[in-house]
Design a protein around this motif. Structure first.
Motif, short mmCIF file in Angstrom:
data_model
loop_
_atom_site.label_atom_id
_atom_site.label_comp_id
_atom_site.label_asym_id
_atom_site.label_seq_id
_atom_site.Cartn_x
_atom_site.Cartn_y
_atom_site.Cartn_z
N ASP A 47 -2.82 -0.33 -1.57
CA ASP A 47 -3.70 -1.27 -1.37
C ASP A 47 -3.10 -2.64 -1.26
O ASP A 47 -3.42 -3.72 -0.91
CB ASP A 47 -4.85 -1.73 -2.39
N ASP A 48 -1.67 -2.58 -0.94
CA ASP A 48 -0.80 -3.85 -0.86
C ASP A 48 0.29 -3.60 0.22
O ASP A 48 1.20 -2.46 -0.25
CB ASP A 48 -0.18 -4.52 -2.00
N VAL A 49 0.42 -4.03 1.34
CA VAL A 49 1.42 -3.46 2.35
C VAL A 49 2.76 -3.66 1.65
O VAL A 49 3.80 -3.26 2.27
CB VAL A 49 0.98 -4.31 3.70
N PHE A 50 2.92 -4.75 0.73
CA PHE A 50 4.22 -5.35 0.23
C PHE A 50 4.73 -4.22 -0.53
O PHE A 50 6.01 -4.25 -1.05
CB PHE A 50 4.28 -6.55 -0.26
N ALA A 51 3.95 -3.26 -1.17
CA ALA A 51 4.37 -2.29 -1.76
C ALA A 51 4.90 -1.00 -1.06
O ALA A 51 5.38 -0.09 -1.80
CB ALA A 51 3.15 -1.83 -2.93
N GLN B 6 7.06 -0.38 1.64
CA GLN B 6 8.29 -0.29 1.61
C GLN B 6 9.06 0.39 0.66
O GLN B 6 9.81 1.49 0.59
CB GLN B 6 9.20 -1.39 2.02
N ALA C 87 5.75 3.22 7.54
CA ALA C 87 6.59 2.38 7.96
C ALA C 87 5.97 1.55 8.94
O ALA C 87 6.16 0.14 8.92
CB ALA C 87 7.73 2.94 8.49
N MET D 153 2.79 1.11 8.99
CA MET D 153 1.63 0.53 8.50
C MET D 153 0.46 1.32 8.72
O MET D 153 -0.90 0.82 8.91
CB MET D 153 1.10 -1.12 8.55
N LEU E 239 -1.75 3.55 7.65
CA LEU E 239 -2.10 4.51 6.55
C LEU E 239 -3.26 5.38 6.67
O LEU E 239 -3.25 6.43 6.21
CB LEU E 239 -2.45 3.54 5.33
N SER F 33 -3.42 -6.74 3.62
CA SER F 33 -2.91 -5.24 3.82
C SER F 33 -3.96 -4.81 4.92
O SER F 33 -3.70 -3.53 5.35
CB SER F 33 -3.39 -4.66 2.50
N GLN G 154 0.25 -2.94 14.69
CA GLN G 154 0.00 -1.69 15.26
C GLN G 154 -0.64 -2.22 16.68
O GLN G 154 -1.17 -1.44 17.47
CB GLN G 154 -0.94 -0.75 14.63
N GLY H 38 10.87 -5.37 2.90
CA GLY H 38 9.48 -5.17 2.73
C GLY H 38 8.68 -5.90 1.46
O GLY H 38 7.60 -5.65 1.10
#
Lengths: 858, 492
Positions: free
Chosen positions: A77-81, A83, A137, A139, A141, B287, B295, B381
């Motif tokens: 739920d967090d894009v920063f997690a 990578q 990578a 994003m 998901l 997010s 995208q 990241g």
């Protein structure tokens, strides 16, 4: 002695232990072999079955973990997690790729089909995972979740199913191997137990036989020993002598014979001994009676007595010793003498014992402590000798000498300290100064003597009493002690004089710093009996070696410098210098010449006119003292008046001047009835006893109206002891004499003085008149002074008038009287009488006031 | 040393050797002094050599603050002997986390949360510790903290150590902006050149122009979910006045129901029609928005500079196709007023209940040292963004974020002000604002009604907190609106 066929105990024991040892070794070797065999079987089982199984389970777990990461990836739920998750996923794929590859090689040897299937499933699953990582990578998901849902679970489940199948096969094989290994191990254990039982029985039998032989023969020996102890006849001992127990039986027989022989000899000796004891007992009784007598002497002796062994351990103390030292016998007896003596240095006690043992007496006086406090004791240590002169004991006597010491210390203290302030007195101060000078001489440094005198202490003592004066001195002592440096010494030399000895100086300036701190310490008023007192110090400083190399010279020079400080205005410090010394000599010389000057007619009075500002009329004169010394020539009043003031001659001189002035006034009144005579009075003369009476007598004697005599005093007189001054001023006022404040403007210029004291006239100092033409502030001050005097109803005299311009200005300000060189120098009585009495001076504006007065063209 | 410590050390060293290699270096002067202070405390017996600092970070923060593979944690433990016990706490306000975990020494808090934390005695006033150990939290270039008065202080009290610079940035699709076809079409419709927006009005015109849902392209993907509504409303509201529009008057009467507040709210809700359909959904935060931009499904988005780090990553489809520009403003009397603020700001705070508060403080000083912190900001990241001036000039970070993004970032701090309300109860105030902004954005309330109701609720919160108690806080907050960190422009 060795006999043929002898077999001793030691060989018997050695053989027995060796046999048992061999047996145990055999048992241990057999056991070890069995354990090794068992271990090898287990290792073999592990290698062949269990390890592959564990590896399989590990692989299953890692694949499961990878699947979890895959599932988590799609639901982060967090894009920063993302990578870090992708990085971990890729790392895990890589690790698992290596592990599955290695496992497939091992598996391929036993089950090639399964190995091939596993590699295929893994390739498929890995490609899906890599695609998911790529999408993550970016994003995407949703894309990741799509792969998870669409097909990756089939690959995952195939891998897990295959791994489970292989694991089950391996587990079955491992179970069979384990069963076999267990059976073989049980058989070997049974064999080993039989072997242990057999060996144990052999060892038991051997030990039982040897023990029984030894116990029987020791029992025979025991029986004979009991009979010998009881004194019974036991006959010969019969034991075969083939080992050490046989040897022991023979030795026991020999010993039995010797014991019987010695017993007979002992009985004869006993009879002789009893006789000797009887005689000795009689001697001891006699000696004991003597001891009791001596003991009573020692017990009742007021001097403390202690007896110790030569080795230093205490044997005896009398009650006096306990009383003096405050200890009980139990704390002293059997204690080391060194500890009882309690010398400051244990080596002293050690030395004392050596001295005493050598036959001399060692003695010491020392401070000590007991339950009720500290006390002084005198210890004497000697030795007691036997009849051959050898020291046998040490004898320590102890006396309480506290009272003697206290008396002695009191005397010493009184000889060196000032009882009022607790400071060192003159004697100790001199000693400290000598020490400071010696140290400075030795170290090549400097030392300072600082002579301090309180500026107004006499007034405090005279007006408030000695009790207040003493209290002030005590507070002064405290402040001085607090103000100086730690290494400085403050002493009271007597009265209000103090000395500060400043040692260890590098520069003379350091003494100045101390002096400044001392002066600052006097800034706050002193509180005595709820009364606020102000006091200030005058300090003279002399520095070794600059101002003298001998302590007494330093002291004298500091004293001179202190006087210089007082003369310079008080509440300050002055360093001694050559000019002070010269000035001091000059003062001494002036003082010497001044004594008898009156009798020798070296003194005379001159007169300076007082002129009305508005009319130019002469209204009076100021009487001024002059001295023409045959030795010193014309001496200025500013030089000899302070000397006279200091040595007290001023009182006689002042009286003479007043009388001369009054006599002159009486003569001039014949020409100018209202003529006024101004006479200066010094502070010392003013305060001298009988001053007012002397003025009254003078007026009466020369029949001069009091209002025509003007007494001039300076502001400084009013600063101290105002009560006394007020009384004298009021008496003079009541007498009718005019009072004038001289030199107004140079001191405090306090308006309150003019208002509170009964003055008639104010004399503005010449310094303000000099610059009145140029200096605006002087002009303003003069205007203010005139206005103020007018407001208070006082007459104004301006001193030092030298020009017409100054006269015009003062006239414009309504100034009453003028005095100064504009009208001429002071002149003798005869000249003044001829020239000035009943005369007039022309005003600057030429105003011709028609009066019948002589015209003076000045 | 216990076997597991040896093991950890060995693993740590191996990891460092493999993953960091020659890039590992000693900390800078600040970090070395922090290490020396820790050693001195151990030598003096003030703390045990095997003491442990308990830290609690939100999910995803662990790697961002302690380094990938916990390399920074291992480095610290090897150099001091003091262990770090890191635990993960939920994504919820620091107030709740600190209350739920009273034994922790160190955690992160957002800048606007400071008043609540300080007022409730949950975080340590670090001023005495900074003085004791001789540390200065200054904003001086070339290595100082960026605007520490905004990110670390409440009044004169140092309550946090900055560890993340979260200023807002506007991300636009550069390739679309530079397209001759788009330029011509825009000029034809609006009669002016297609350009980077200066005002909120320009911005709305731009996202309206590029909003083409039938082609799968949306104009904007600004966060419009409930929890973070205030973050993107504030820049609109604050820029409604000069030097900035205030939330309260001097007596704590809310000013947000004024025409300025209504205008800001209308600007805020107007973007919804140019956004993807789920934009108002719960949890649709960055997010949700950042992946859409990456995208290529939206023309614009707004986020901190962390967005640049993600969008410029090797796997990003929009790498090289986007531009990072300053956020828009409002034109007032011919003056363009722009106001920005640190919306998240993960700053390190020391719990008042922690057993190792001094060690925790020293750890923050080491972690945020100019050199050490390059290793946290540089985590690929990760969310940790530049918070020191030297970060802006670091070659590796410029490569990671782009030169353009870092230049805009440095400049935007000039117009940054304190976030939130600055009052105890800030969480309640912002919750009320968030709720009504969301209702307005959902079309369930008008902008005027949303602001009126928010103002009413704010009044109630003020009454509940105690007006007299809050007035000094407001005074402190208003005093902080002046830029007291002003650093020479050359450094930026």
């Amino acid at each position: 002695m060795k006999l043929p066929g002898r077999f001793g105990l030691l060989p018997q024991l050695l053989v027995g232990f060796a046999g048992a040892g061999v047996l145990v070794l055999i048992l241990l070797f057999s056991g070890n072999r069995m354990l090794e065999s068992s271990s090898e079987r287990l290792v073999d089982t592990l290698e062949r079955h269990v390890r592959p199984l564990a590896r399989l389970h590990g692989l299953q777990a890692r694949v499961g973990n990878l699947r979890n990461m895959e599932l988590e990836l799609g639901h982060l739920d967090d894009v920063f997690a993302l990578q870090s998750h992708i990085a971990r996923l890729r790392s895990e794929i890589s690790t698992l790729d290596r592990e599955i590859g290695a496992f497939s090689i091992v598996l391929g040897k036993q089950a090639p089909n399964e190995a091939q299937r596993l590699a295929g499933h893994w390739r498929e699953y890995r490609s899906r995972l890599e695609a998911q990582a790529r999408l993550a990578a970016e994003m995407d998901l949703a894309g990741v979740r799509g792969i998870t849902a669409a097909g990756s679970h089939i690959s995952y489940l195939s891998i897990q199913a295959l791994l489970t199948e292989v694991a089950e096969q391996t587990e079955t094989a491992a179970d069979a191997a384990y069963q076999k290994a267990t059976r073989e191990q049980q058989a070997q254990r049974k064999e080993f137990l039989w072997l242990v039982l057999l060996g144990g029985m052999v060892i038991f039998i051997g030990l039982a036989y040897s023990g029984q032989s030894v116990v029987r023969r020791v029992g025979i020996l025991h029986e004979h020993a009991q009979k010998l102890a009881a004194g019974e006849e036991s006959g010969n001992i019969v034991i075969a002598r083939h080992d050490e127990i046989g040897d022991l039986a023979e030795a026991f027989g020999t010993m039995r014979q010797q014991v019987l022989t010695r017993e007979t000899a002992l009985r004869a000796s006993q009879v002789e001994l009893e006789q000797r004891v009887h005689e000795r007992t009689a001697d001891l009784k006699s000696a004991n009676r003597r001891l009791v007598r001596f003991s009573q002497v020692v017990e009742q002796n007021p001097v403390g007595i202690l007896i110790a062994r030569i080795g230093g351990t205490v044997e005896f103390v009398n009650p006096a010793f306990c009383r003096i030292t405050g200890r009980i016998p139990e704390d002293i007896i059997e204690q080391p003498l060194i500890e009882i003596m309690r010398t400051a240095d244990p080596l002293d006690a050690d030395n004392a014992m050596r001295v005493a043992i050598s036959g001399s007496i060692w003695e010491i006086e020392q401070p000590s402590r007991r339950g009720d406090g500290a006390y002084w004791e005198r210890l004497r240590l000697g030795s007691v000798h036997d009849e051959k002169g050898r020291p046998t004991h040490l004898l320590l006597s102890c006396e309480d000498i506290t009272e003697q010491r206290t008396q002695m210390e009191k005397i010493t203290y009184q000889a060196h300290y000032d009882l009022l302030t607790g400071l060192p007195n003159r004697v100790l101060a001199n000693d400290r100064l000598i020490q400071a000078v010696s140290r400075a001489r030795r170290d090549g440094g400097k030392a300072g003597a600082m002579y301090l005198d309180l500026d107004n202490f006499k007034e405090v003592n005279d007006t408030l009493g000695h009790a207040v004066g003493d209290a002030l001195l005590r507070q002064v002592a405290q402040r001085l002690t607090a103000a100086v440096r730690g290494e400085d010494v403050v002493a009271r030399l007597g009265g209000d004089e103090f000395l500060i000895v400043a040692g260890g100086l590098v520069h003379g300036d350091e003494a100045a710093a101390v002096a400044e701190k001392v002066i600052a310490a006097f800034a706050e008023p002193f509180m005595v009996d709820d009364r606020e007192l102000t006091s200030s110090p005058s300090i003279g400083i002399a520095i070794y070696p600059d101002d003298g190399t001998e302590p007494m010279v330093l002291l004298r020079n500091a004293d001179l410098a202190m006087y210089e400080a007082k003369d310079s205005g008080r509440n300050m410090y002055r360093f001694y210098n050559r000019s002070i010394h010269d000035l001091s000599l000059q003062r001494l010389e002036i003082g010497r010449c001044l004594r008898g000057a009156l009798e020798r007619h070296e003194l005379h009075v001159v007169y300076h006119p007082l002129v009305r500002a508005d009319s130019g009329c002469i209204i009076g004169s100021e009487a001024l003292l002059r001295w023409n010394s045959p030795e010193l020539g014309e001496v200025q009043p500013s030089t000899f008046i302070p000397v006279a003031e200091q040595n007290g001659l001023i009182v006689d001189l002042g009286r003479w001047v007043l009388r001369e002035a009054c006599a002159t006034l009486a003569r001039w009144r014949l020409q100018q009835d209202a003529f006024v005579m101004a006479v200066n009075v010094s502070p010392r003369q003013f305060r001298s006893s009988g001053f007012v009476a002397m003025v009254r007598d003078c007026l009466t004697e020369f029949d001069v109206p009091p209002r025509q005599l003007e007494i001039e005093i300076t502001e400084g007189l009013l600063l101290r002891n105002q009560g006394e001054v007020r009384v004298i001023l009021e008496e003079l006022h009541d007498l009718g004499v005019r009072l004038s404040m001289d030199d107004f403007g140079t001191g405090y210029s306090s308006l309150s003085y003019l208002r509170e004291f009964p003055f008639h006239t104010v004399k503005i100092d010449r310094s303000f008149i000099n610059d009145v033409s140029e200096d605006r502030s002087d002009r303003a001050l003069v205007i203010a002074a005139v206005r103020m005097a007018q407001a208070l109803g006082l007459q104004i005299i301006a001193e030092g008038v030298e020009t017409d311009e100054q006269w015009s200005f003062l006239m414009a300000q309504d100034c009453d009287i003028l005095q100064g060189f504009r009208f001429g120098q002071p002149v003798t009585e005869s000249n003044f009488g001829k020239t000035w009495v009943n005369a007039r001076v022309v005003r600057p504006d030429g105003d011709p006031v028609a009066r019948d007065l002589p015209f003076i063209p000045v | 040393m216990a076997r597991n410590q040896w093991l950890r050390m060995t693993i740590g060293l191996s990891w460092l050797a493999v993953s960091i290699g020659p890039s590992i270096s000693l900390a800078g002067e600040q970090g070395e002094r922090a290490l020396a202070a820790v050693k001195a405390m151990i030598a003096a017996g003030e703390v045990r050599k095997d003491a442990t600092i308990k830290v609690a970070f939100k999910s995803g923060n662990i790697a961002a603050l302690l380094g990938p593979g916990l390399e920074l944690q291992n480095d610290w433990e090897q150099r001091t002997g003091v262990m770090i016990n890191a635990r993960v706490i939920p994504q919820q306000p620091a107030l709740l986390n600190l209350k739920a975990n009273p034994d922790i020494d160190l955690t992160v808090a957002r800048t606007h949360e400071f008043p609540d934390l300080l007022e409730q005695g949950l975080v340590e006033d670090l001023t005495p510790m900074a003085k004791q150990f001789g540390f200065t939290i200054d904003g001086n270039p070339p290595k100082g903290y960026i605007r520490p008065r905004l990110q670390a202080y409440v009044g004169d009290k140092l309550v946090a150590i900055p560890a993340d610079g979260d200023i807002l940035m506007l991300y636009l699709r550069l390739d679309m902006l530079e397209s001759p076809v788009e330029k011509a079409a825009f000029r034809k419709i609006h009669g002016r050149e297609l350009a980077i927006p200066k005002t909120w009005q320009d911005y709305e015109q731009l996202i309206q122009f590029f909003h083409r849902p039938q082609q799968g392209m949306y104009g904007s993907a600004e966060q419009r979910e409930r929890e973070s509504a205030w973050m993107l409303w504030m820049p609109r509201y604050l820029s409604q006045g000069y030097p900035q529009r205030k939330l309260f008057d001097d007596k704590l009467t809310p000013l947000i129901d004024s025409p300025a507040g209504i205008a800001a709210t209308e600007s805020y809700i107007r973007t919804v029609r140019y956004s993807p359909p789920d934009i108002l959904g719960d949890g649709k935060d960055y997010s949700y928005t950042l992946p859409l931009f990456m995208q290529g499904k939206v023309f614009a988005t707004m986020f901190t500079i962390a967005g640049a780090k993600l969008l410029n990553s090797a796997a990003s489809p929009v790498r090289g196709k986007f531009t990072t520009v300053p956020i828009p403003g409002t034109r007032i009397d011919k003056r363009l007023v722009r106001r920005n603020l640190p919306i998240y700001g993960n700053n390190l705070v020391v719990s008042t209940k922690g057993a190792q508060r001094k060690l925790a403080f020293l750890f923050t000083m080491w972690l945020t040292d100019p050199d050490t912190s390059l290793r946290t900001v540089g985590v690929k990241g990760g969310f940790t963004d530049p918070f020191r001036w030297n970060h802006v000039n670091d070659a590796r970070l410029r490569e990671m974020y782009t030169d353009e993004a870092l230049a805009v970032f440095a400049k935007e701090w000039d117009i940054a002000v304190l976030p939130g309300t600055g009052l105890p109860g800030d969480g309640d105030y912002l919750d009320a604002l968030n709720q009504h902004l969301w209702l307005a954005a959902s079309g369930k309330q008008s902008a005027a009604e949303a602001m009126r109701r928010t103002a009413q609720e704010w009044d109630k919160i003020t009454q509940r907190q105690g007006r007299e108690k809050l007035l000094p806080w407001l005074k402190t907050f208003n005093a902080g609106l002046v830029n007291s960190d002003a650093a020479p422009a050359a450094a930026k």
